[in-house]
Design an enzyme around this catalytic site. Sequence first.
Site, PDB file in Angstrom:
ATOM      1  N   SER A 162      35.993  62.241  68.423  1.00  0.00           N
ATOM      2  CA  SER A 162      37.177  62.563  69.230  1.00  0.00           C
ATOM      3  C   SER A 162      37.630  61.300  69.951  1.00  0.00           C
ATOM      4  O   SER A 162      37.929  60.305  69.304  1.00  0.00           O
ATOM      5  CB  SER A 162      36.873  63.715  70.194  1.00  0.00           C
ATOM      6  OG  SER A 162      38.036  64.119  70.882  1.00  0.00           O
ATOM      7  N   THR A 163      37.632  61.297  71.276  1.00  0.00           N
ATOM      8  CA  THR A 163      38.118  60.145  72.032  1.00  0.00           C
ATOM      9  C   THR A 163      37.330  58.890  71.674  1.00  0.00           C
ATOM     10  O   THR A 163      36.108  58.873  71.774  1.00  0.00           O
ATOM     11  CB  THR A 163      38.007  60.411  73.543  1.00  0.00           C
ATOM     12  OG1 THR A 163      38.592  61.680  73.839  1.00  0.00           O
ATOM     13  CG2 THR A 163      38.710  59.325  74.339  1.00  0.00           C
ATOM     14  N   HIS A 188      39.574  64.643  66.146  1.00  0.00           N
ATOM     15  CA  HIS A 188      40.566  65.383  66.905  1.00  0.00           C
ATOM     16  C   HIS A 188      41.858  64.567  67.026  1.00  0.00           C
ATOM     17  O   HIS A 188      41.898  63.541  67.686  1.00  0.00           O
ATOM     18  CB  HIS A 188      40.051  65.700  68.313  1.00  0.00           C
ATOM     19  CG  HIS A 188      38.856  66.593  68.315  1.00  0.00           C
ATOM     20  ND1 HIS A 188      37.955  66.622  69.357  1.00  0.00           N
ATOM     21  CD2 HIS A 188      38.407  67.507  67.418  1.00  0.00           C
ATOM     22  CE1 HIS A 188      37.012  67.499  69.102  1.00  0.00           C
ATOM     23  NE2 HIS A 188      37.258  68.052  67.920  1.00  0.00           N
ATOM     24  N   MET A 280      35.070  63.132  73.840  1.00  0.00           N
ATOM     25  CA  MET A 280      35.011  63.890  75.081  1.00  0.00           C
ATOM     26  C   MET A 280      34.691  65.349  74.770  1.00  0.00           C
ATOM     27  O   MET A 280      35.156  65.897  73.778  1.00  0.00           O
ATOM     28  CB  MET A 280      36.360  63.780  75.808  1.00  0.00           C
ATOM     29  CG  MET A 280      36.433  64.464  77.154  1.00  0.00           C
ATOM     30  SD  MET A 280      37.954  63.999  78.044  1.00  0.00           S
ATOM     31  CE  MET A 280      39.210  64.555  76.899  1.00  0.00           C
ATOM     32  N   ASP A 283      32.340  69.624  71.410  1.00  0.00           N
ATOM     33  CA  ASP A 283      32.563  70.115  70.051  1.00  0.00           C
ATOM     34  C   ASP A 283      31.641  69.388  69.071  1.00  0.00           C
ATOM     35  O   ASP A 283      31.555  68.161  69.076  1.00  0.00           O
ATOM     36  CB  ASP A 283      34.024  69.900  69.648  1.00  0.00           C
ATOM     37  CG  ASP A 283      34.344  70.477  68.274  1.00  0.00           C
ATOM     38  OD1 ASP A 283      33.682  71.448  67.877  1.00  0.00           O
ATOM     39  OD2 ASP A 283      35.261  69.947  67.614  1.00  0.00           O
TER      40      ASP A 283
END
Length: 346
Positions: A162-163, A188, A280, A283
Amino acid sequence: MNRRVRTLIVDDSATMRATLKMMLSADPEIEVVGMAPEPFAAREMIKSLNPDVLTLDVEMPGMDGLSFLERVMRLRPMPVVMCSTLTAHGAEVTIEALRLGAVDYIAKPSGNPEEIAHDAALLCEKVKAAARASVRPGPTPNLTPAKGGGVGKGSIIAIGSSTGGVEALFSVLKAMPKDSPPILVVQHMPAAFTHNFAARLDGECAVRVVEAMDSSPVEQGTVYIAPGGKTHMELATNGERRIKLRASDPVSGHRPSVDTLFRSLCPVASGSVGVILTGMGSDGAQGLLELRRAGARTLGQNRQTCVVYGMPRAAMEIGAVMEEISLSAMPEAILAACRAKPLGIA
């Protein structure tokens, strides 16, 4: 957070600057310390105001956002959140910004009051997360290509991020050999971005990189990027291995979800490697735990090389990660896990 996040807004539109200031100032944990109409003014404000986070427009007169970002990351590394339009061009530029070291991005706010309120909450969340991010000078360097010999054709790799994941995935995937096992990736990002992201990776990697399509066969030497927004990506394991894109509610707050991808590999866990990279939230943690318990080998990016040590930490804390690996060592570690003898069910 002990003190408010000091934020500098950089955007050539006075209306957008005012909108972003209104959104950010509504959060008691954020302080807007300045607003700059273009990069040259922003440069002086960074020197005098010493902000914690920069929100940066992609397209501006005089010096574009990418050029300014490159200078910031080289001369005064700091967390940057890009403010982009969700267009094909905006996606290309934003992906390059993330590769250069921007922590995150957000679509420029628009729509009805309910949508604006959602955008405001998301913007504040991203700015506060960016303030906690680990930022390093310049883009992550290219890793030495890993050697693919000795990897069985039954192996399959699943990666969730993600991030900070765009930068990390560029590094890891560019180091994977042309004959690597199939790689399924959930990163993401919005639907408007994933096609461009796959195309950009495909142009720079030895492996083939595509945006995943429903029912397409899973092939050696190919990376499948989950489309953003509307479906989850799974591995269909009945008969020939194929990609399955399933329309369903978000899982763990996301669609596509890393948890969903990892769980779909459980029937073929003995030949699978699950990898959780910077991001972050949590998940992927539960799905990776289920995958490990089913007999897969599992790896997590270590704290020192994560932009945001959220998803890997959540997975580590529940015992889903067998070993934490630095980003630079990750390609070789993934292939070594593919070569290793199958594990028993935990």
